[in-house]
Motif scaffolding. Structure first.
Motif, PDB file in Angstrom:
ATOM      1  N   PHE A  12      -7.835   0.541 -11.960  1.00  0.00           N
ATOM      2  CA  PHE A  12      -6.983  -0.634 -11.724  1.00  0.00           C
ATOM      3  C   PHE A  12      -6.334  -1.040 -13.043  1.00  0.00           C
ATOM      4  O   PHE A  12      -6.869  -0.804 -14.132  1.00  0.00           O
ATOM      5  N   ARG A  13      -5.169  -1.660 -12.930  1.00  0.00           N
ATOM      6  CA  ARG A  13      -4.438  -2.104 -14.115  1.00  0.00           C
ATOM      7  C   ARG A  13      -3.730  -3.410 -13.817  1.00  0.00           C
ATOM      8  O   ARG A  13      -3.485  -3.767 -12.653  1.00  0.00           O
ATOM      9  N   TYR A  14      -3.372  -4.114 -14.889  1.00  0.00           N
ATOM     10  CA  TYR A  14      -2.609  -5.355 -14.789  1.00  0.00           C
ATOM     11  C   TYR A  14      -1.199  -5.115 -15.320  1.00  0.00           C
ATOM     12  O   TYR A  14      -1.018  -4.645 -16.444  1.00  0.00           O
ATOM     13  N   ASN A  15      -0.225  -5.435 -14.499  1.00  0.00           N
ATOM     14  CA  ASN A  15       1.176  -5.370 -14.934  1.00  0.00           C
ATOM     15  C   ASN A  15       1.655  -6.787 -15.236  1.00  0.00           C
ATOM     16  O   ASN A  15       1.740  -7.621 -14.333  1.00  0.00           O
ATOM     17  N   PHE A  16       1.947  -7.054 -16.514  1.00  0.00           N
ATOM     18  CA  PHE A  16       2.387  -8.395 -16.905  1.00  0.00           C
ATOM     19  C   PHE A  16       3.319  -8.260 -18.106  1.00  0.00           C
ATOM     20  O   PHE A  16       3.394  -7.216 -18.761  1.00  0.00           O
ATOM     21  N   ASN A  17       4.017  -9.320 -18.383  1.00  0.00           N
ATOM     22  CA  ASN A  17       4.917  -9.371 -19.529  1.00  0.00           C
ATOM     23  C   ASN A  17       4.094  -9.479 -20.810  1.00  0.00           C
ATOM     24  O   ASN A  17       3.243 -10.365 -20.934  1.00  0.00           O
ATOM     25  N   ARG A  18       4.339  -8.610 -21.788  1.00  0.00           N
ATOM     26  CA  ARG A  18       3.556  -8.589 -23.020  1.00  0.00           C
ATOM     27  C   ARG A  18       3.606  -9.931 -23.754  1.00  0.00           C
ATOM     28  O   ARG A  18       2.675 -10.278 -24.479  1.00  0.00           O
ATOM     29  N   GLU A  19       4.664 -10.693 -23.563  1.00  0.00           N
ATOM     30  CA  GLU A  19       4.805 -11.972 -24.254  1.00  0.00           C
ATOM     31  C   GLU A  19       3.915 -13.064 -23.654  1.00  0.00           C
ATOM     32  O   GLU A  19       3.759 -14.138 -24.245  1.00  0.00           O
TER      33      GLU A  19
ATOM     34  N   VAL B 287      -2.695  -3.433  -9.768  1.00  0.00           N
ATOM     35  CA  VAL B 287      -2.522  -2.174  -9.042  1.00  0.00           C
ATOM     36  C   VAL B 287      -3.851  -1.432  -9.046  1.00  0.00           C
ATOM     37  O   VAL B 287      -4.484  -1.284 -10.099  1.00  0.00           O
ATOM     38  N   VAL B 288      -4.285  -1.004  -7.873  1.00  0.00           N
ATOM     39  CA  VAL B 288      -5.550  -0.283  -7.731  1.00  0.00           C
ATOM     40  C   VAL B 288      -5.260   1.089  -7.127  1.00  0.00           C
ATOM     41  O   VAL B 288      -4.503   1.191  -6.157  1.00  0.00           O
ATOM     42  N   ARG B 289      -5.848   2.116  -7.719  1.00  0.00           N
ATOM     43  CA  ARG B 289      -5.739   3.464  -7.147  1.00  0.00           C
ATOM     44  C   ARG B 289      -7.123   4.016  -6.857  1.00  0.00           C
ATOM     45  O   ARG B 289      -8.049   3.870  -7.666  1.00  0.00           O
ATOM     46  N   ALA B 290      -7.250   4.673  -5.720  1.00  0.00           N
ATOM     47  CA  ALA B 290      -8.510   5.281  -5.311  1.00  0.00           C
ATOM     48  C   ALA B 290      -8.333   6.788  -5.170  1.00  0.00           C
ATOM     49  O   ALA B 290      -7.515   7.252  -4.368  1.00  0.00           O
ATOM     50  N   TYR B 291      -9.067   7.521  -5.967  1.00  0.00           N
ATOM     51  CA  TYR B 291      -9.113   8.983  -5.912  1.00  0.00           C
ATOM     52  C   TYR B 291     -10.484   9.399  -5.400  1.00  0.00           C
ATOM     53  O   TYR B 291     -11.411   8.587  -5.338  1.00  0.00           O
ATOM     54  N   ASP B 292     -10.660  10.660  -5.107  1.00  0.00           N
ATOM     55  CA  ASP B 292     -11.969  11.126  -4.648  1.00  0.00           C
ATOM     56  C   ASP B 292     -13.010  11.125  -5.762  1.00  0.00           C
ATOM     57  O   ASP B 292     -14.210  11.175  -5.486  1.00  0.00           O
TER      58      ASP B 292
ATOM     59  N   ILE C  98      -3.811  24.494 -11.445  1.00  0.00           N
ATOM     60  CA  ILE C  98      -3.244  23.617 -10.423  1.00  0.00           C
ATOM     61  C   ILE C  98      -4.207  22.465 -10.174  1.00  0.00           C
ATOM     62  O   ILE C  98      -5.407  22.670  -9.972  1.00  0.00           O
ATOM     63  N   VAL C  99      -3.679  21.239 -10.181  1.00  0.00           N
ATOM     64  CA  VAL C  99      -4.495  20.045 -10.014  1.00  0.00           C
ATOM     65  C   VAL C  99      -3.957  19.224  -8.846  1.00  0.00           C
ATOM     66  O   VAL C  99      -2.814  18.746  -8.896  1.00  0.00           O
ATOM     67  N   PRO C 100      -4.725  19.041  -7.786  1.00  0.00           N
ATOM     68  CA  PRO C 100      -4.280  18.142  -6.710  1.00  0.00           C
ATOM     69  C   PRO C 100      -4.156  16.710  -7.228  1.00  0.00           C
ATOM     70  O   PRO C 100      -5.005  16.242  -7.993  1.00  0.00           O
ATOM     71  N   GLU C 101      -3.106  16.038  -6.810  1.00  0.00           N
ATOM     72  CA  GLU C 101      -2.907  14.632  -7.174  1.00  0.00           C
ATOM     73  C   GLU C 101      -2.828  13.827  -5.881  1.00  0.00           C
ATOM     74  O   GLU C 101      -1.766  13.638  -5.292  1.00  0.00           O
ATOM     75  N   ILE C 102      -3.998  13.372  -5.437  1.00  0.00           N
ATOM     76  CA  ILE C 102      -4.120  12.719  -4.134  1.00  0.00           C
ATOM     77  C   ILE C 102      -4.814  11.376  -4.324  1.00  0.00           C
ATOM     78  O   ILE C 102      -5.919  11.315  -4.862  1.00  0.00           O
ATOM     79  N   TYR C 103      -4.165  10.309  -3.911  1.00  0.00           N
ATOM     80  CA  TYR C 103      -4.777   8.995  -4.053  1.00  0.00           C
ATOM     81  C   TYR C 103      -4.153   7.994  -3.089  1.00  0.00           C
ATOM     82  O   TYR C 103      -3.066   8.200  -2.550  1.00  0.00           O
ATOM     83  N   ASN C 104      -4.887   6.902  -2.871  1.00  0.00           N
ATOM     84  CA  ASN C 104      -4.378   5.723  -2.160  1.00  0.00           C
ATOM     85  C   ASN C 104      -4.171   4.610  -3.185  1.00  0.00           C
ATOM     86  O   ASN C 104      -4.953   4.491  -4.137  1.00  0.00           O
ATOM     87  N   GLU C 105      -3.136   3.807  -2.972  1.00  0.00           N
ATOM     88  CA  GLU C 105      -2.808   2.763  -3.947  1.00  0.00           C
ATOM     89  C   GLU C 105      -2.616   1.429  -3.249  1.00  0.00           C
ATOM     90  O   GLU C 105      -2.049   1.350  -2.153  1.00  0.00           O
ATOM     91  N   LEU C 106      -3.076   0.381  -3.909  1.00  0.00           N
ATOM     92  CA  LEU C 106      -2.946  -0.985  -3.420  1.00  0.00           C
ATOM     93  C   LEU C 106      -2.382  -1.842  -4.554  1.00  0.00           C
ATOM     94  O   LEU C 106      -2.910  -1.831  -5.662  1.00  0.00           O
ATOM     95  N   THR C 107      -1.296  -2.578  -4.275  1.00  0.00           N
ATOM     96  CA  THR C 107      -0.703  -3.471  -5.274  1.00  0.00           C
ATOM     97  C   THR C 107      -0.772  -4.907  -4.778  1.00  0.00           C
ATOM     98  O   THR C 107      -0.327  -5.218  -3.674  1.00  0.00           O
TER      99      THR C 107
ATOM    100  N   ARG D 274       0.839  -1.201   0.000  1.00  0.00           N
ATOM    101  CA  ARG D 274       0.000   0.000   0.000  1.00  0.00           C
ATOM    102  C   ARG D 274       0.872   1.248   0.000  1.00  0.00           C
ATOM    103  O   ARG D 274       1.966   1.243   0.562  1.00  0.00           O
ATOM    104  N   ARG D 275       0.356   2.285  -0.602  1.00  0.00           N
ATOM    105  CA  ARG D 275       1.007   3.588  -0.492  1.00  0.00           C
ATOM    106  C   ARG D 275      -0.038   4.685  -0.706  1.00  0.00           C
ATOM    107  O   ARG D 275      -1.121   4.434  -1.264  1.00  0.00           O
ATOM    108  N   SER D 276       0.285   5.875  -0.260  1.00  0.00           N
ATOM    109  CA  SER D 276      -0.570   7.044  -0.441  1.00  0.00           C
ATOM    110  C   SER D 276       0.261   8.172  -1.017  1.00  0.00           C
ATOM    111  O   SER D 276       1.431   8.332  -0.662  1.00  0.00           O
ATOM    112  N   VAL D 277      -0.352   8.958  -1.909  1.00  0.00           N
ATOM    113  CA  VAL D 277       0.335  10.073  -2.550  1.00  0.00           C
ATOM    114  C   VAL D 277      -0.494  11.332  -2.354  1.00  0.00           C
ATOM    115  O   VAL D 277      -1.711  11.337  -2.528  1.00  0.00           O
ATOM    116  N   ASN D 278       0.181  12.399  -1.961  1.00  0.00           N
ATOM    117  CA  ASN D 278      -0.447  13.715  -1.840  1.00  0.00           C
ATOM    118  C   ASN D 278       0.475  14.711  -2.518  1.00  0.00           C
ATOM    119  O   ASN D 278       1.490  15.118  -1.962  1.00  0.00           O
TER     120      ASN D 278
END
Length: 623
Positions: free
Chosen positions: A134-141, A124-129, A106-115, A90-94
C-alpha cells in the motif's frame, strides 16, 4: 500496424476497472464503521481487510490462508483528513514482465488493486499472490505525519538489516526496543513467513521501523513519502527469496530509454589480488596485472574486470582528479586492451571525487572512454540526501550506458532494477571481503533471507585461496568458509555483477570450481530456492542463459546432509558434475579439500550432498 499493436496489448495484458460508492456506517456497532472493503490476492489466499474506527480511524488487517497475521493496525496520514473516502476504485491487472535481466526470463504481473480517494490524498492497495503493498499519494508540500502500524498477531521471531555487520536476530518482536532497518524478515511458524520492506522509493528518507519493548507493534519512524509499504508472504522463506514483488511495484523504464546494452555477468576484481606472488610475478593494481586478469576473464567467458580505489589518486584525497589523476593513462590502455578481448572494465569512483568534480562530466567521460560501469563508494549525506543522489547517479549512468554498483552503507534496494536495469547491485550486506569484520557462516545464510529480499547484493564471494597470503588488502581474519562454500555463494547471491576476488592461478588449481563459476552465464532463465531455513542453510538452483542448470548449497557452522530433488529438470537424461566438501574440510581451517563426482541424472533423481561445517556444495547439470 496500430490495430496489431492493440491486439498484442490485449494478448499480454488484461485490466478491468470498476468504481464503488463510499462505504456506509455499520448499524450494529456505532463505534465502528465497517467497510464493505476487502482486497484479496488473485489466488484468494491473502486478504487485506479495511475498517474504520471512531477511536483509531482507518485500520487494516492482513491474513494468509484464513489466518490473521497482522491484526487491526492504523493506516493513513494525519492533517489530511481522517474521515471516510469519497470514492473507491478497483481494478485488476494480468500482464507479463520480461526483465532485461533478473531471477528469471518471464515474470507474471498479476494483482488486484484498490484505491481509496479522500480528496486530500489517496491510499492505493495492491494484492499479489506473494504479498500486499500500500502507498499514500499526496502532495509533497503537505508534509503530513504517517499513522502506519504493523500490529503483529503474535510474538513472532524477526531478523533485520544491520549495515556492514551481522544481521540483528533472531529476536522476538517483544524484545525490540529501538529503531530497526529493513528488510525485516519474520518467522511466524514453520509454514508462515513475512517480510516488511518498501518499493519504488522515488524521493525522501528510506524506511525506518520502530517498536517499544514488550509490544508487537511496529510503527514508521521515517518521514512519509510515496513509496509502497510492502508485506511479503511465503509458506517458506525461499518463496520470498524468489519473489519479484518489489520490482513489480516499480514503474517500467521510460519508453525512450534503451537498456539492451545492459549485460549482467561475473567480474574479476583487482582490490584483493594486490600483493599476491606467483613465481616471479607480483600482482599489483596496475596495467601488467590488469592484463593478466583480462586474459583470464576472456579465457573463461567472464564478462568484466572491476578496478577499485586509488586508480586516479588517493580515493579520499581532495585533489584526486577522477578524470586526469593517478594511473589514468594505464586505465585508457586497459580499456582498449579489454575491448579486443570482449571484456568490460568497471571504474571505482569515491564520493569525494564525485562531489568535488562535476559528476555528469565525469560519468560522460568514463562512457566516452569505453568503461562498462562504475562502483561508487562512501556516499555522504543524510539518508534522504543519499537516496536522491543515488537515484541521480543511477539516471546519469543510464543516460551514458554505464552499469552501477553502490558500496559502503548504500541506500537499500527497493526494486529499482525494473525502472533502471543498469542498477545491477549494491553492498547492502556484510560483504565477504570488503569490510573489516569476519563474515560468519550463519550470517551468510541469514543475509540471503533478509538483505537479499531487497534486491541484488554485492558480497565478493568466490575465493579460491582460503589463506589470502601476502595480500596488500587482505583481511586480518580467517575467511570462515570452505572452497565449495565460497563457490556456491557466488551462485546463491543474486546480483547483476558477481564480483570474484582471487587471482587466476588460484582458480586454475581447481578446474571444477572454475568451471562452476564460469558457467554462470547471465541473464538467468529461471531461479528457484529449493529449500532452506533462515540462519541454517539454503539450496538455490539457477538456469543459465545457455540452459545449463547450476545448484549451490551452503550451511551455517553445522555440517549437514541434504537431499536435493531434481524435479525442476525437463524430461531427458543429464550429466551432473557434483562438487562437495572433502572429509576434512571446515570453515575453522583453510582446507581446500573437495570431492568431485560425475553422474547421469534425470528429473526423478534426488542428489544427496554432504556439507562440511561452514561449507557448501556445487552442482552443474547439462544435457
Amino acid at each position: 500496424m496500430k490495430n496489431k499493436l492493440v491486439i498484442l496489448f490485449f494478448l499480454f495484458t488484461s485490466i478491468s476497472l470498476r468504481s464503488e460508492a463510499a462505504p456506509a456506517s455499520g448499524k450494529n456497532n456505532p463505534g465502528f464503521v465497517l467497510f464493505p472493503l476487502e482486497i484479496a490476492s488473485p489466488n484468494g489466499k491473502l486478504n487485506f481487510n479495511l475498517a474504520y474506527s471512531s477511536v483509531d480511524g482507518l485500520v487494516y488487517s492482513f491474513s494468509a490462508n484464513s489466518r490473521i497475521l497482522i491484526k487491526q493496525s492504523k493506516l493513513g496520514l494525519t492533517s489530511l483528513g481522517t474521515g471516510l473516502p469519497v470514492k473507491v476504485l478497483r481494478r485488476s491487472v494480468n500482464a507479463v514482465w520480461k526483465p532485461v535481466w533478473g531471477k528469471r526470463k518471464i515474470v507474471p504481473e498479476i494483482y488486484n488493486e484498490l484505491t481509496l480517494d479522500f480528496n486530500s490524498y489517496k491510499i492505493v492497495v495492491r494484492a499479489y499472490d506473494d504479498g500486499i503493498a500500500f502507498r499514500y499519494n499526496f502532495n509533497r508540500e503537505q508534509a503530513p505525519e504517517e499513522l502506519t502500524e504493523f500490529n503483529f498477531n503474535g510474538d513472532y521471531t524477526a531478523w533485520y538489516y544491520n549495515g556492514e555487520s551481522a544481521n540483528i536476530g533472531p529476536e522476538k518482536l517483544s524484545d525490540c526496543n529501538d529503531k530497526r532497518l529493513p528488510v525485516m524478515t519474520i518467522k511466524v511458524d514453520d509454514n508462515n513467513y513475512l517480510a516488511i520492506h518498501e518499493a519504488s522509493l522515488s524521493y525522501g528518507e528510506p524506511l525506518i521501523l520502530n517498536s517499544e519493548k514488550k509490544q508487537t507493534i511496529f510503527t514508521i519512524a521515517s518521514r512519509p513519502n510515496d513509496a509502497w509499504k510492502v508485506i511479503m508472504y511465503g509458506t517458506t522463506p525461499g518463496q520470498m527469496v524468489d519473489s519479484h514483488l518489489l520490482e513489480l511495484l516499480n514503474p517500467p523504464p521510460s519508453k525512450n530509454m534503451d537498456f539492451s546494452w545492459v549485460k549482467p555477468g561475473v567480474a574479476v576484481w583487482d582490490w584483493r589480488i594486490a600483493g599476491a606472488q606467483v613465481d616471479d610475478f607480483k600482482y599489483e593494481m596496475s596495467l601488467p596485472s590488469w592484463k593478466r586478469m583480462v586474459d583470464f576473464a576472456a579465457e573463461n567467458n567472464i564478462r568484466y574486470l572491476a578496478l577499485d580505489a586509488d586508480w586516479y589518486g588517493p580515493e579520499f584525497g581532495p585533489n584526486s582528479d577522477p578524470i586526469k589523476g593517478g594511473k589514468v593513462v594505464q586505465v585508457h590502455q586497459i580499456i582498449k586492451y579489454a575491448e579486443t578481448k570482449h571484456v568490460g572494465i568497471w571504474l571505482y569512483l569515491n564520493d569525494v571525487g564525485g562531489r568535488r568534480f562535476p559528476i555528469e562530466s565525469t560519468l560522460k567521460q568514463y562512457s566516452d572512454w569505453g568503461a562498462a560501469g562504475i562502483k561508487y563508494g562512501f556516499m555522504s549525506g543524510s539518508p534522504s540526501e543519499k537516496n536522491e543522489r543515488t537515484r541521480m547517479i543511477t539516471e546519469l549512468c543510464a543516460k551514458y550506458h554505464l552499469l552501477c554498483d553502490f558500496h559502503d552503507g548504500p541506500v537499500h534496494p527497493y526494486g529499482q532494477m525494473r525502472t533502471y536495469p543498469n542498477a545491477v547491485t549494491r553492498e547492502y550486506c556484510q560483504a565477504q571481503l570488503d569490510g573489516s569484520t569476519v563474515l560468519e557462516p550463519k550470517t551468510f545464510v541469514t543475509s540471503v533471507f533478509v538483505n537479499m529480499l531487497a534486491g541484488p547484493l554485492d558480497m565478493n564471494n568466490g575465493l579460491a585461496d582460503l589463506t589470502q597470503a601476502g595480500r596488500l588488502h587482505g583481511p586480518a581474519y580467517a575467511t570462515n568458509t570452505t572452497l565449495c562454500g565460497e563457490a556456491a555463494c557466488t551462485l546463491i547471491t543474486f546480483s547483476g555483477v558477481t564480483v570474484i576476488p582471487d587471482i587466476p592461478e588460484n582458480y586454475r588449481k581447481h578446474p571444477e570450481i572454475l568451471q562452476f563459476i564460469a558457467s554462470q552465464k547471465m541473464p538467468w532463465l529461471e531461479s528457484k530456492t529449493i529449500k532452506g531455513e533462515i540462519g541454517e542453510f539454503i539450496v538455490m538452483a539457477r538456469q543459465a542463459s545457455d540452459e545449463t542448470w547450476l545448484i549451490g548449497a551452503v550451511t551455517n557452522e553445522n555440517s549437514r546432509k541434504l537431499d536435493i530433488p531434481l524435479t525442476f529438470l525437463k524430461k531427458g537424461r543429464y550429466k551432473a558434475l557434483v562438487i562437495q566438501d572433502g572429509p576434512t574440510a571446515s570453515y575453522k581451517k583453510a582446507n581446500e579439500h573437495i570431492n568431485v563426482l560425475h553422474k547421469d541424472v534425470d528429473s526423478t533423481d534426488i542428489l544427496q550432498v554432504e556439507l562440511a561445517p561452514g561449507g557448501g556444495a556445487c552442482i552443474l547439470i547439462k544435457q
